[in-house]
Write a protein that holds these residues in place. Structure first.
Motif, PDB file in Angstrom:
ATOM      1  N   ALA A 153      -7.264  10.736  -6.090  1.00 29.03           N
ATOM      2  CA  ALA A 153      -6.736   9.368  -6.132  1.00 29.03           C
ATOM      3  C   ALA A 153      -5.720   9.146  -5.013  1.00 29.03           C
ATOM      4  O   ALA A 153      -5.621   8.043  -4.462  1.00 29.03           O
ATOM      5  CB  ALA A 153      -6.092   9.090  -7.487  1.00 29.03           C
TER       6      ALA A 153
ATOM      7  N   TYR B 283     -11.304   1.011  -7.989  1.00 27.66           N
ATOM      8  CA  TYR B 283     -10.342   2.061  -8.335  1.00 27.66           C
ATOM      9  C   TYR B 283     -10.623   2.616  -9.738  1.00 27.66           C
ATOM     10  O   TYR B 283     -10.474   3.823  -9.981  1.00 27.66           O
ATOM     11  CB  TYR B 283      -8.909   1.516  -8.272  1.00 27.66           C
ATOM     12  CG  TYR B 283      -8.301   1.555  -6.895  1.00 27.66           C
ATOM     13  CD1 TYR B 283      -8.133   2.764  -6.226  1.00 27.66           C
ATOM     14  CD2 TYR B 283      -7.876   0.400  -6.250  1.00 27.66           C
ATOM     15  CE1 TYR B 283      -7.569   2.818  -4.966  1.00 27.66           C
ATOM     16  CE2 TYR B 283      -7.311   0.437  -4.986  1.00 27.66           C
ATOM     17  CZ  TYR B 283      -7.162   1.645  -4.349  1.00 27.66           C
ATOM     18  OH  TYR B 283      -6.609   1.708  -3.098  1.00 27.66           O
TER      19      TYR B 283
ATOM     20  N   SER C   9     -13.586   4.934  -9.588  1.00 29.91           N
ATOM     21  CA  SER C   9     -13.451   6.053  -8.651  1.00 29.91           C
ATOM     22  C   SER C   9     -13.322   7.387  -9.383  1.00 29.91           C
ATOM     23  O   SER C   9     -13.880   8.399  -8.938  1.00 29.91           O
ATOM     24  CB  SER C   9     -12.244   5.827  -7.737  1.00 29.91           C
ATOM     25  OG  SER C   9     -11.035   5.786  -8.478  1.00 29.91           O
TER      26      SER C   9
ATOM     27  N   ILE D 277     -12.574   0.206   0.228  1.00 33.08           N
ATOM     28  CA  ILE D 277     -11.117   0.155   0.393  1.00 33.08           C
ATOM     29  C   ILE D 277     -10.760  -0.160   1.841  1.00 33.08           C
ATOM     30  O   ILE D 277      -9.821  -0.917   2.122  1.00 33.08           O
ATOM     31  CB  ILE D 277     -10.476   1.476  -0.060  1.00 33.08           C
ATOM     32  CG1 ILE D 277     -10.656   1.659  -1.577  1.00 33.08           C
ATOM     33  CG2 ILE D 277      -8.995   1.529   0.299  1.00 33.08           C
ATOM     34  CD1 ILE D 277     -10.245   3.022  -2.092  1.00 33.08           C
TER      35      ILE D 277
ATOM     36  N   GLN E 195       1.716   6.996  -6.627  1.00 29.26           N
ATOM     37  CA  GLN E 195       0.733   8.041  -6.934  1.00 29.26           C
ATOM     38  C   GLN E 195       1.287   9.423  -6.606  1.00 29.26           C
ATOM     39  O   GLN E 195       1.089  10.384  -7.356  1.00 29.26           O
ATOM     40  CB  GLN E 195      -0.557   7.791  -6.136  1.00 29.26           C
ATOM     41  CG  GLN E 195      -1.333   6.566  -6.585  1.00 29.26           C
ATOM     42  CD  GLN E 195      -2.470   6.237  -5.633  1.00 29.26           C
ATOM     43  OE1 GLN E 195      -2.416   6.523  -4.438  1.00 29.26           O
ATOM     44  NE2 GLN E 195      -3.511   5.613  -6.156  1.00 29.26           N
TER      45      GLN E 195
ATOM     46  N   THR F  67      -7.498   7.891  -1.995  1.00 27.70           N
ATOM     47  CA  THR F  67      -7.800   6.449  -1.951  1.00 27.70           C
ATOM     48  C   THR F  67      -6.560   5.652  -1.542  1.00 27.70           C
ATOM     49  O   THR F  67      -6.647   4.701  -0.766  1.00 27.70           O
ATOM     50  CB  THR F  67      -8.316   5.952  -3.312  1.00 27.70           C
ATOM     51  OG1 THR F  67      -7.313   6.174  -4.320  1.00 27.70           O
ATOM     52  CG2 THR F  67      -9.594   6.674  -3.709  1.00 27.70           C
ATOM     53  N   GLY F  68      -5.403   6.051  -2.077  1.00 27.63           N
ATOM     54  CA  GLY F  68      -4.161   5.372  -1.707  1.00 27.63           C
ATOM     55  C   GLY F  68      -3.827   5.565  -0.235  1.00 27.63           C
ATOM     56  O   GLY F  68      -3.382   4.625   0.439  1.00 27.63           O
TER      57      GLY F  68
ATOM     58  N   LYS G 234       2.137   1.764  -3.513  1.00 34.08           N
ATOM     59  CA  LYS G 234       1.105   2.360  -4.373  1.00 34.08           C
ATOM     60  C   LYS G 234       0.991   3.858  -4.117  1.00 34.08           C
ATOM     61  O   LYS G 234       0.937   4.668  -5.056  1.00 34.08           O
ATOM     62  CB  LYS G 234      -0.257   1.707  -4.096  1.00 34.08           C
ATOM     63  CG  LYS G 234      -0.408   0.287  -4.579  1.00 34.08           C
ATOM     64  CD  LYS G 234      -1.820  -0.195  -4.245  1.00 34.08           C
ATOM     65  CE  LYS G 234      -1.999  -1.662  -4.553  1.00 34.08           C
ATOM     66  NZ  LYS G 234      -3.355  -2.135  -4.146  1.00 34.08           N
TER      67      LYS G 234
ATOM     68  N   SER H 128       0.837  -1.209   0.000  1.00 32.64           N
ATOM     69  CA  SER H 128       0.000   0.000   0.000  1.00 32.64           C
ATOM     70  C   SER H 128       0.865   1.249   0.000  1.00 32.64           C
ATOM     71  O   SER H 128       0.544   2.240  -0.680  1.00 32.64           O
ATOM     72  CB  SER H 128      -0.923   0.002   1.221  1.00 32.64           C
ATOM     73  OG  SER H 128      -1.772  -1.118   1.230  1.00 32.64           O
TER      74      SER H 128
ATOM     75  N   ASN I 102      -9.826  -3.611  -8.032  1.00 35.36           N
ATOM     76  CA  ASN I 102      -9.373  -2.913  -9.237  1.00 35.36           C
ATOM     77  C   ASN I 102     -10.533  -2.208  -9.936  1.00 35.36           C
ATOM     78  O   ASN I 102     -10.364  -1.112 -10.490  1.00 35.36           O
ATOM     79  CB  ASN I 102      -8.709  -3.907 -10.204  1.00 35.36           C
ATOM     80  CG  ASN I 102      -7.449  -4.505  -9.622  1.00 35.36           C
ATOM     81  OD1 ASN I 102      -6.549  -3.794  -9.198  1.00 35.36           O
ATOM     82  ND2 ASN I 102      -7.379  -5.827  -9.570  1.00 35.36           N
TER      83      ASN I 102
ATOM     84  N   GLU J 264      -6.099   3.316   1.910  1.00 33.71           N
ATOM     85  CA  GLU J 264      -5.639   1.932   1.936  1.00 33.71           C
ATOM     86  C   GLU J 264      -4.428   1.774   2.845  1.00 33.71           C
ATOM     87  O   GLU J 264      -4.328   0.811   3.612  1.00 33.71           O
ATOM     88  CB  GLU J 264      -5.315   1.448   0.527  1.00 33.71           C
ATOM     89  CG  GLU J 264      -4.921  -0.010   0.456  1.00 33.71           C
ATOM     90  CD  GLU J 264      -4.700  -0.513  -0.963  1.00 33.71           C
ATOM     91  OE1 GLU J 264      -4.049  -1.565  -1.123  1.00 33.71           O
ATOM     92  OE2 GLU J 264      -5.182   0.132  -1.910  1.00 33.71           O
TER      93      GLU J 264
END
Length: 467
Positions: free
Chosen positions: A280, A259, A262, A346, A140, A283-284, A136, A133, A256, A287
């Motif tokens: 975005a 996401y 989203s 999430i 991002q 969201t990362g 990711k 996570s 997936n 998580e």
């Protein structure tokens, strides 16, 4: 790959124009782009297939060290691709990154689980998902235009993996090999005790060594098994089925798809196009923070509870999300409900399946089956990711948001399977978990179930199972 996608597609077109004098059509560029993206999964699948033999032959630590060179070579190709005007270098780099990830997912997970004390094994296993996570989120973050997401700096974004591989290459030699591997595979008790003292502190660990020796004695005449042996062996049939169900659902749970949708939900909620990448990031970050929270509670809650609660929560959220997406164009405030549901989904994913699934093969299988177990688990993981990448655009085109109903089926089935067929693994050895599987699935029912609870953890009997 999302942030530099436009720049890579432009490089593809420029390369063909300069090299062959041909300007590609849009569908041709999209086809090459799809191959660049999907070749990572092919490399991951290959890496997972060779990981088992490499781990058994060289050990966990040496396998990880060698694997770093694969990532560094891939990073160098990424960094030089724009200068060399070659999108093929990006393809090869992505393929090498895939191999590196496939090997690492098996070797790294097994190394962590075997190095951790039994009481902390669950927490340490969750750190795998936590750092995935984190990776990711960092990708991002680095991909925004203020950092590396520009036309001049995007090769550095793609090559950043090389720096993390270099960091591991420089630091991992200071850590010992897995104590379990040293004792059970190499038969070196002195090296095992030395590794335990380095990892856990300078104390007496004779009890832990004796537990390992008990496992070794139980498996004295058993060699390290291949994947075919694992599939054919009926004594571990329920463990194998559990790995297949959980790792298949991990890719087909709908994360997936959530996401993917989203961005549409954020647009409908009124977020400007140039601000979508910052949404975005949210969201990362969700998580990542949830995965950290899971790390804190896993030992008190238990993995079975987290898996069941996670998948049931995801199932309920997918039902509501399908309804809100259907009503999104008819009710003005519905996009905000969809946006909240995305973050809830999430949360359930990161608090259970994401953190608990990865270390399961290392906990459920004894030493002789571990490498084969991880090979099967990672093969399912990468094959599922590749198939999903190929079929998901078609599903979206044909079913739109109703594609969530397919993922709902997998989440519900996996949640119910875990509830009724999987024992709690917290603070248990692989031998104890095997005994618990036998207890749960014996034909005799309640009478033998009562008797088995009176057995000591080390006494193991074989029952004929329903499976």
């Amino acid at each position: 790959m999302t942030s530099p996608s436009a720049f890579i597609k432009e490089l593809v077109n420029k390369t063909c124009l300069q090299r062959y004098g041909v300007s590609l059509q849009q569908w041709q560029v999209s086809l090459i782009w799809s191959f660049i993206v999907s070749i990572f999964c092919i490399g991951g699948l290959l890496g997972s297939l060779v990981a088992g033999p490499l781990i058994s032959k060289f050990g966990r630590k040496k396998c990880l060290l060698i694997n770093n060179f694969v990532a560094i070579i891939g990073a160098v190709l990424m960094l030089l691709s724009q200068t060399a005007m070659s999108f093929e270098m990006i393809m090869v780099g992505r393929f090498l990154y895939g191999i590196n990830s496939g090997v690492s997912l098996s070797a790294h997970t097994l190394y962590l689980v075997e190095c951790a004390p039994k009481g902390l094994r669950g927490m340490v296993g969750v750190t795998i998902a936590t750092f995935i996570s984190l990776g990711k989120f960092c990708g991002q973050l680095l991909g925004i235009s203020e950092l590396l997401g520009t036309e001049e700096r995007w090769p550095w974004l793609l090559g950043f993996n090389g720096f993390t591989a270099l960091l591991q290459l420089l630091t991992l030699p200071f850590l010992p090999e897995s104590p379990s591997f040293l004792l059970l595979d190499r038969g070196d008790r002195q090296a095992c005790e030395k590794a335990l003292k380095i990892l856990w502190g300078n104390k007496d660990y004779s009890r832990e060594v004796e537990e390992m020796l008990e496992e070794k004695a139980a498996l004295q005449s058993i060699r390290s098994h291949s994947v075919v042996d694992l599939i054919q062996n009926q004594t571990v049939r329920w463990q194998l089925l559990t790995i297949i169900v959980t790792f298949t659902t991990l890719q087909l749970c709908g994360i997936n798809a959530v996401y993917f949708y989203s961005f549409d939900v954020f647009r409908a909620a009124g977020i400007q196009e140039h601000q979508l990448r910052y949404a975005a990031l949210g969201t990362g970050l969700c998580e990542l923070s949830t995965s950290v929270a899971c790390f804190m509670i896993i030992e008190s809650t238990g993995k079975k509870v987290l898996l069941f609660r996670g998948y049931m929560g995801m199932s309920a959220t997918l039902i509501l999300l399908t309804i809100t997406l259907y009503l999104q164009s008819q009710v003005s405030w519905m996009p905000y409900c969809s946006m909240v549901l995305i973050f809830i989904f999430i949360f359930f994913f990161a608090s259970g399946p994401a953190g608990v699934t990865a270390p399961l093969p290392g906990e459920m299988f004894t030493q002789s089956f571990k490498s084969a177990g991880y090979t099967i688990a990672c093969t399912i993981n990468w094959a599922g990711l590749f198939v999903l990448g190929m079929l998901f655009p078609i599903l979206v085109e044909k079913l739109d948001y109703f594609c969530f109903l397919i993922f709902l089926f997998f989440c519900t089935i996996c949640g119910l399977y875990v509830m009724f067929n999987v024992p709690e693994t917290k603070n248990r050895t692989a031998m104890e978990i095997a005994t618990e599987f036998q207890r749960m699935h014996c034909k005799s029912g309640k009478s033998q179930r009562k008797q088995s609870t009176q057995q000591t953890p080390n006494s193991i009997k074989t029952y004929e199972t329903k499976f």
